[in-house]
Design a protein around this motif. Structure first.
Motif, PDB file in Angstrom:
ATOM      1  N   VAL A 180      -9.814  -6.678   3.991  1.00 55.78           N
ATOM      2  CA  VAL A 180      -9.974  -5.970   5.266  1.00 55.78           C
ATOM      3  C   VAL A 180      -9.205  -4.647   5.234  1.00 55.78           C
ATOM      4  CG1 VAL A 180      -9.468  -6.057   7.742  1.00 55.78           C
ATOM      5  CG2 VAL A 180     -10.428  -8.062   6.596  1.00 55.78           C
ATOM      6  N   TRP A 181      -7.960  -4.674   4.732  1.00 52.04           N
ATOM      7  CA  TRP A 181      -7.164  -3.448   4.619  1.00 52.04           C
ATOM      8  C   TRP A 181      -7.917  -2.414   3.779  1.00 52.04           C
ATOM      9  CZ3 TRP A 181      -2.304  -2.157   6.628  1.00 52.04           C
ATOM     10  CH2 TRP A 181      -1.773  -0.955   6.158  1.00 52.04           C
ATOM     11  N   GLY A 182      -8.424  -2.843   2.640  1.00 53.18           N
ATOM     12  CA  GLY A 182      -9.165  -1.933   1.775  1.00 53.18           C
ATOM     13  C   GLY A 182     -10.349  -1.309   2.473  1.00 53.18           C
ATOM     14  N   MET A 183     -11.043  -2.092   3.295  1.00 52.23           N
ATOM     15  CA  MET A 183     -12.194  -1.564   4.031  1.00 52.23           C
ATOM     16  C   MET A 183     -11.750  -0.544   5.077  1.00 52.23           C
ATOM     17  SD  MET A 183     -14.451  -5.095   4.436  1.00 52.23           S
ATOM     18  CE  MET A 183     -14.643  -4.809   6.142  1.00 52.23           C
ATOM     19  N   LEU A 184     -10.695  -0.872   5.824  1.00 46.55           N
ATOM     20  CA  LEU A 184     -10.262  -0.016   6.927  1.00 46.55           C
ATOM     21  C   LEU A 184      -9.519   1.231   6.464  1.00 46.55           C
ATOM     22  CD1 LEU A 184      -9.012  -2.733   9.452  1.00 46.55           C
ATOM     23  CD2 LEU A 184     -11.184  -1.484   9.480  1.00 46.55           C
ATOM     24  N   VAL A 185      -8.758   1.108   5.385  1.00 48.50           N
ATOM     25  CA  VAL A 185      -7.860   2.196   4.985  1.00 48.50           C
ATOM     26  C   VAL A 185      -8.372   2.975   3.780  1.00 48.50           C
ATOM     27  CG1 VAL A 185      -5.503   2.716   4.230  1.00 48.50           C
ATOM     28  CG2 VAL A 185      -5.882   0.987   5.982  1.00 48.50           C
ATOM     29  N   ASP A 186      -8.979   2.305   2.824  1.00 42.79           N
ATOM     30  CA  ASP A 186      -9.364   2.960   1.574  1.00 42.79           C
ATOM     31  C   ASP A 186     -10.873   3.111   1.366  1.00 42.79           C
ATOM     32  OD1 ASP A 186      -6.906   3.604   0.515  1.00 42.79           O
ATOM     33  OD2 ASP A 186      -6.632   1.672  -0.448  1.00 42.79           O
ATOM     34  N   GLY A 187     -11.676   2.708   2.339  1.00 41.56           N
ATOM     35  CA  GLY A 187     -13.120   2.849   2.176  1.00 41.56           C
ATOM     36  C   GLY A 187     -13.732   1.865   1.182  1.00 41.56           C
ATOM     37  N   PHE A 188     -13.010   0.809   0.857  1.00 38.61           N
ATOM     38  CA  PHE A 188     -13.515  -0.221  -0.065  1.00 38.61           C
ATOM     39  C   PHE A 188     -14.633  -1.001   0.606  1.00 38.61           C
ATOM     40  CE2 PHE A 188     -13.121  -4.744  -1.377  1.00 38.61           C
ATOM     41  CZ  PHE A 188     -13.500  -4.605  -2.699  1.00 38.61           C
ATOM     42  N   TRP A 202       0.829  -1.205   0.000  1.00 40.93           N
ATOM     43  CA  TRP A 202       0.000   0.000   0.000  1.00 40.93           C
ATOM     44  C   TRP A 202       0.864   1.256   0.000  1.00 40.93           C
ATOM     45  CZ3 TRP A 202      -0.857   4.026   3.499  1.00 40.93           C
ATOM     46  CH2 TRP A 202      -1.974   4.821   3.242  1.00 40.93           C
ATOM     47  N   LEU A 203       1.946   1.255   0.794  1.00 41.74           N
ATOM     48  CA  LEU A 203       2.842   2.408   0.813  1.00 41.74           C
ATOM     49  C   LEU A 203       3.478   2.646  -0.558  1.00 41.74           C
ATOM     50  CD1 LEU A 203       4.510   1.803   4.283  1.00 41.74           C
ATOM     51  CD2 LEU A 203       3.162   3.826   3.643  1.00 41.74           C
TER      52      LEU A 203
END
Length: 112
Positions: free
Chosen positions: A76-84, A22-23
């Motif tokens: 899960v990352w997409g949901m927590l960080v990117d609003g996916f 992601w970074l």
């Protein structure tokens, strides 16, 4: 205790690998500073360390199982960080992958 250790290491590895990717994505695709990519490369190296500490002795088995953790963790990352917001097929696919992780890592084996 071994199962808990394995699950914890999978979660840490996923956070490091997904966070590192992601970074790098942020640096290249979103125009963030290049040092974000450097941090991403560092995080990807840390991912490798977490994977190496898995109690399972076989590299192929650990990495095959980790593939399923990566898939679910990415959603899960997409949901927590990117609003996916995953759709039902994303969720079903992740559950199938996690079932695969359980079979690969924790099924009883002869001689184990």
């Amino acid at each position: 205790m071994t199962v808990l250790k394995s699950i914890t290491l999978f979660i840490l590895a996923a956070a490091a690998e997904i966070g590192g990717a992601w970074l790098i994505w942020q640096a290249i695709r979103e125009g963030k500073a290049w040092w974000w990519a450097g941090l991403g490369v560092l995080a990807l190296g840390i991912y490798g360390l977490f994977a190496a500490f898995q109690p399972e002795a076989h590299f192929g088995r650990v990495l095959a199982a980790y593939g399923g953790v990566f898939i679910a963790g990415s959603l899960v990352w997409g949901m927590l960080v990117d609003g996916f917001r995953p759709d039902r097929w994303d969720v079903i696919g992740a559950l199938v992958c996690m079932a695969g992780v359980a079979v690969i890592m924790f099924a009883p084996r002869a001689g184990s």
